[in-house]
Design an enzyme around this catalytic site. Structure first.
Site, PDB file in Angstrom:
ATOM      1  N   ARG A   1      -9.492  -9.671  60.101  1.00 21.55           N
ATOM      2  CA  ARG A   1      -9.478 -10.216  61.530  1.00 21.55           C
ATOM      3  C   ARG A   1      -9.937  -9.406  62.310  1.00 21.55           C
ATOM      4  O   ARG A   1      -9.519  -8.208  62.453  1.00 21.55           O
ATOM      5  CB  ARG A   1      -7.975 -10.695  61.634  1.00 21.55           C
ATOM      6  CG  ARG A   1      -7.830 -10.842  63.298  1.00 21.55           C
ATOM      7  CD  ARG A   1      -6.283 -11.425  63.475  1.00 21.55           C
ATOM      8  NE  ARG A   1      -6.138 -12.915  63.145  1.00 21.55           N
ATOM      9  CZ  ARG A   1      -5.073 -13.666  63.350  1.00 21.55           C
ATOM     10  NH1 ARG A   1      -4.189 -13.167  64.022  1.00 21.55           N
ATOM     11  NH2 ARG A   1      -4.976 -14.802  62.950  1.00 21.55           N
TER      12      ARG A   1
ATOM     13  N   HIS B   1     -12.029 -19.490  63.808  1.00 24.21           N
ATOM     14  CA  HIS B   1     -10.843 -19.318  63.165  1.00 24.21           C
ATOM     15  C   HIS B   1     -10.868 -20.284  61.893  1.00 24.21           C
ATOM     16  O   HIS B   1      -9.868 -21.385  62.069  1.00 24.21           O
ATOM     17  CB  HIS B   1      -9.763 -19.376  63.812  1.00 24.21           C
ATOM     18  CG  HIS B   1      -8.419 -18.964  63.354  1.00 24.21           C
ATOM     19  ND1 HIS B   1      -8.328 -18.311  62.137  1.00 24.21           N
ATOM     20  CD2 HIS B   1      -6.936 -18.824  63.749  1.00 24.21           C
ATOM     21  CE1 HIS B   1      -7.019 -18.215  61.887  1.00 24.21           C
ATOM     22  NE2 HIS B   1      -6.147 -18.361  62.935  1.00 24.21           N
TER      23      HIS B   1
ATOM     24  N   GLN C   1      -7.624 -21.448  59.620  1.00 23.08           N
ATOM     25  CA  GLN C   1      -6.652 -22.418  60.497  1.00 23.08           C
ATOM     26  C   GLN C   1      -7.161 -23.871  60.182  1.00 23.08           C
ATOM     27  O   GLN C   1      -6.184 -24.577  59.921  1.00 23.08           O
ATOM     28  CB  GLN C   1      -6.671 -21.897  62.152  1.00 23.08           C
ATOM     29  CG  GLN C   1      -5.678 -22.597  62.888  1.00 23.08           C
ATOM     30  CD  GLN C   1      -4.111 -22.442  62.341  1.00 23.08           C
ATOM     31  OE1 GLN C   1      -3.617 -21.280  62.430  1.00 23.08           O
ATOM     32  NE2 GLN C   1      -3.455 -23.747  62.161  1.00 23.08           N
TER      33      GLN C   1
ATOM     34  N   ASP D   1      -3.863 -24.995  72.516  1.00 22.75           N
ATOM     35  CA  ASP D   1      -3.809 -23.525  71.684  1.00 22.75           C
ATOM     36  C   ASP D   1      -3.456 -22.758  72.987  1.00 22.75           C
ATOM     37  O   ASP D   1      -3.565 -23.311  74.287  1.00 22.75           O
ATOM     38  CB  ASP D   1      -5.016 -22.905  71.291  1.00 22.75           C
ATOM     39  CG  ASP D   1      -5.042 -21.613  70.459  1.00 22.75           C
ATOM     40  OD1 ASP D   1      -3.945 -21.048  70.447  1.00 22.75           O
ATOM     41  OD2 ASP D   1      -6.217 -20.960  70.227  1.00 22.75           O
TER      42      ASP D   1
ATOM     43  N   CYS E   1      -2.206 -24.061  66.499  1.00 22.90           N
ATOM     44  CA  CYS E   1      -2.124 -22.991  65.323  1.00 22.90           C
ATOM     45  C   CYS E   1      -1.012 -22.080  65.392  1.00 22.90           C
ATOM     46  O   CYS E   1      -0.736 -21.522  64.301  1.00 22.90           O
ATOM     47  CB  CYS E   1      -3.462 -22.555  65.568  1.00 22.90           C
ATOM     48  SG  CYS E   1      -3.720 -21.298  66.905  1.00 22.90           S
TER      49      CYS E   1
ATOM     50  N   ARG F   1      -1.225 -23.214  55.764  1.00 27.05           N
ATOM     51  CA  ARG F   1      -2.067 -21.774  55.717  1.00 27.05           C
ATOM     52  C   ARG F   1      -1.951 -21.221  54.386  1.00 27.05           C
ATOM     53  O   ARG F   1      -2.952 -20.865  53.745  1.00 27.05           O
ATOM     54  CB  ARG F   1      -1.549 -20.614  56.759  1.00 27.05           C
ATOM     55  CG  ARG F   1      -1.807 -21.194  58.143  1.00 27.05           C
ATOM     56  CD  ARG F   1      -3.290 -21.361  58.387  1.00 27.05           C
ATOM     57  NE  ARG F   1      -4.025 -20.185  58.678  1.00 27.05           N
ATOM     58  CZ  ARG F   1      -4.019 -18.977  59.280  1.00 27.05           C
ATOM     59  NH1 ARG F   1      -3.223 -19.017  60.483  1.00 27.05           N
ATOM     60  NH2 ARG F   1      -4.705 -18.037  59.153  1.00 27.05           N
TER      61      ARG F   1
HETATM   62  N1   CP Z   1      -2.314 -19.101  63.658  1.00 27.74           N
HETATM   63  C1   CP Z   1      -2.678 -18.067  63.351  1.00 27.74           C
HETATM   64  O1   CP Z   1      -3.750 -17.384  62.932  1.00 27.74           O
HETATM   65  O2   CP Z   1      -1.445 -16.972  63.774  1.00 27.74           O
HETATM   66  P1   CP Z   1      -1.579 -15.378  63.561  1.00 27.74           P
HETATM   67  O3   CP Z   1      -2.196 -15.037  64.719  1.00 27.74           O
HETATM   68  O4   CP Z   1      -0.099 -15.215  63.743  1.00 27.74           O
HETATM   69  O5   CP Z   1      -1.798 -14.870  62.208  1.00 27.74           O
HETATM   70  N1  NVA Z   2      -7.163 -18.719  70.108  1.00 23.76           N
HETATM   71  C1  NVA Z   2      -6.033 -17.833  69.671  1.00 23.76           C
HETATM   72  C2  NVA Z   2      -5.622 -17.882  68.282  1.00 23.76           C
HETATM   73  C3  NVA Z   2      -4.526 -17.149  67.794  1.00 23.76           C
HETATM   74  C4  NVA Z   2      -4.225 -17.803  66.287  1.00 23.76           C
HETATM   75  C5  NVA Z   2      -6.435 -16.368  69.860  1.00 23.76           C
HETATM   76  O1  NVA Z   2      -7.458 -15.933  69.421  1.00 23.76           O
HETATM   77  O2  NVA Z   2      -5.606 -15.314  70.173  1.00 23.76           O
END
Ligand code: CP
Ligand code: NVA
Length: 309
Positions: free
Chosen positions: A107, A134, A137, A225, A266, A294
């Site tokens: 990530r 992402h 997700q 989101d 998400c 997930r």
């Molecule tokens: N939805 C998601 O990716 O959550 P986290 O940021 O907690 O991993």
């Molecule tokens: N759009 C959000 C998703 C988190 C899982 C971010 O990137 O912070």
């Protein structure tokens, strides 16, 4: 090398196969305690690096759990405690990690970091979120939708709010899984043109709509989101909130959508901002199924990456 970098760059049949496998993987575990191993152990003797340059609850725990259930082991690392971005190149990091582990999930911020990791790793690399996309997700979201409503092909998904990284992956999924997509949000926060073009190139309808109520009418799925993503400048918070306020998913909006519509997010959700408690905890919400899925979806992704049955 089977990297899982994005939905639009992964073969559509392979994606379909992963969703179908995820469903089987999930069914086989029904009723088992979380810590119990799966009957099949496709990751036996495998080591997986889970690298986080941004915070995470779901991605971190769901990958860790999935690897362990499939018989593998994990190393969970944060960017801050690695040399990543502190002098050592991503390419060298990728080469080194490839000597220690069988699979890398990362990530990160810039998409270039993910691509450079994949270009120089000799083991598969999985995208655990970048500023742009992402994909893991959305694999969980497709699995969740189909559990509740059957095949997603031909359905209509409405995204409300910020056209962010999760929205871009949803657009990629629209093209790959064959569903129509409506974006309801302000002009300043529309999803990137490339993601829209990809979906349209696959023959699905992509609609841009400014009025949330018009957009959601008759939708099969309403998705939202957070209004400020992890990579967004916090000083833009007030401006973004003002722009996005008309796109809050509340009871009135879900009523306008109709009772056939599911609600997804998400998570983490900012209750009272992009979505209200009544919707999050209401009968149309499947947000915690998404979170659970997930685990199952990512197990299928990891199996695919490693060519494991
Ligand atoms: N939805 C998601 O990716 O959550 P986290 O940021 O907690 O991993
Ligand atoms: N759009 C959000 C998703 C988190 C899982 C971010 O990137 O912070």
């Amino acid at each position: 090398m089977r990297h899982f970098l994005d939905l639009h760059t992964t073969d559509a049949d392979a994606l379909r196969g992963m969703i179908d496998d995820a469903r089987k993987v999930k069914e086989k575990r029904a009723g088992k305690p979380r810590g119990a191993p799966d009957k099949a152990q496709p990751l036996k003797d495998r080591m997986v690096a889970l690298i986080f340059e941004k915070p995470s609850t779901r991605t971190r725990t769901s990958f860790d759990l999935g690897v362990r259930q499939m018989g593998g082991q994990t190393m969970v690392l944060t960017g801050a405690e690695m040399q990543l971005g502190h002098g050592e190149s991503i390419a060298d990091t990728a080469r080194v990690l490839s000597r220690y582990v069988d699979l890398i999930m990362i990530r990160t911020f810039a998409e270039e970091t993910l691509i450079e990791m994949a270009d120089h790793a000799s083991v598969p690399v999985i995208n655990g979120l970048t500023d742009r996309t992402h994909p893991c997700q959305i694999m969980a979201d497709i699995l969740t939708f189909e559990e509740h409503r059957g095949p997603i092909a031909g359905k209509r998904v409405v995204w409300t709010g910020d056209g962010n990284n999760v929205c871009a992956s949803f657009l990629h999924a629209a093209g790959q899984f064959g569903f129509d997509f409506t974006f309801a949000g302000p002009e300043a926060l529309e999803p990137e043109a490339e993601a829209i073009a990809f979906a349209r190139s696959k023959g699905v309808d992509v609609t841009i709509e400014r009025d949330a109520e018009t957009a959601v009418r008759g939708a099969d799925l309403v998705v939202s989101d957070t209004w400020l993503s992890m990579h967004d400048d916090a000083s833009a918070r007030d401006r973004r909130h003002n722009l996005l306020k008309p796109y809050q998913v509340n009871e009135a909006l879900m009523q306008a959508a109709g009772e056939q519509a599911l609600f997804m997010h998400c998570l983490p959700a900012h209750r009272g901002e992009e979505v209200t408690d009544a919707v999050m905890d209401g009968p149309q919400s499947v947000v915690f199924d998404e979170a659970e899925n997930r685990v199952h979806a990512q197990k299928a992704v990891m199996k695919w990456c490693l060519g494991a049955e």
